[in-house]
Write an enzyme that holds these catalytic residues in place. Sequence first.
Site, mmCIF file in Angstrom:
data_model
loop_
_atom_site.group_PDB
_atom_site.id
_atom_site.type_symbol
_atom_site.label_atom_id
_atom_site.label_comp_id
_atom_site.label_asym_id
_atom_site.label_seq_id
_atom_site.Cartn_x
_atom_site.Cartn_y
_atom_site.Cartn_z
ATOM 1 N N CYS A 101 0.833 -1.207 0.000
ATOM 2 C CA CYS A 101 0.000 0.000 0.000
ATOM 3 C C CYS A 101 0.865 1.253 0.000
ATOM 4 O O CYS A 101 2.041 1.206 0.380
ATOM 5 C CB CYS A 101 -0.881 0.064 1.252
ATOM 6 N N ASP A 102 0.255 2.351 -0.396
ATOM 7 C CA ASP A 102 0.872 3.656 -0.211
ATOM 8 C C ASP A 102 -0.233 4.686 -0.035
ATOM 9 O O ASP A 102 -1.207 4.699 -0.812
ATOM 10 C CB ASP A 102 1.760 4.047 -1.393
#
Length: 236
Positions: A101-102
């Site tokens: 994720c970011d």
Amino acid sequence: MSSGESDVTGADRRYEVILGSASPARLAVLRHAGLDPRVVVADVDEDHLLETMAAETPGDAVTRLAQAKADSVIATLLAERVDHAASTDVQTLPDLVVLTCDSMLLYRGTLTGKPHSAQVAIEQWKRVRGDEAQLLTGHCVAHIRGLDVVGRSAESASTVVRFASVDDDEIEAYVSTGEPLEVAGAFTLDGRGGWFIAGIEGDPSSVIGIGLPTVRHLLRRLDIPVTSLWSPTSSA
């Protein structure tokens, strides 16, 4: 389990979940949701990558960052398996499900990530207090069987965050704890920052760092039931 066993269903396969993030908040979300992931931290220069994506939409940018992290983690995992290939039939090993994720905050057309310094965090809070912004989280899910990446899927999730009208003393006290320095948008929902969030519209797990509904959706695209990833040893 060989690659030729096409009659094995997703529910019958053995999986190991890999979280490609050092975030304790993401790990906690997954553990509370029934998973027991192994952490393999991605080696990615997020700030440099973001500079190369100036022309992309904010949603595409965070998704690309999540995909870059997945690439890094996948390379590490495949190297591990190659090292063991001489003594182990890698096709007998569990399939790997990689989650990366970011997150970034979109406020008035500008994306902001981790402030890294107290001064930047204070400036960010003074801009957004009493207002709302979008927390964008890019997600990538990859499926490894043996030495092959047999599937991957990615997309972003967006949640509206409404910031309370906090005063300067509250901002400085919060920033002095160090909590907001290494989190996207300089705030948390599940920590001290939760005192200063007036509300959200959307998925709270995505704001914490990894959106469970989004991950489930991406897993379904890869024909992996999320229930097959649940661990009896997790803290759920």
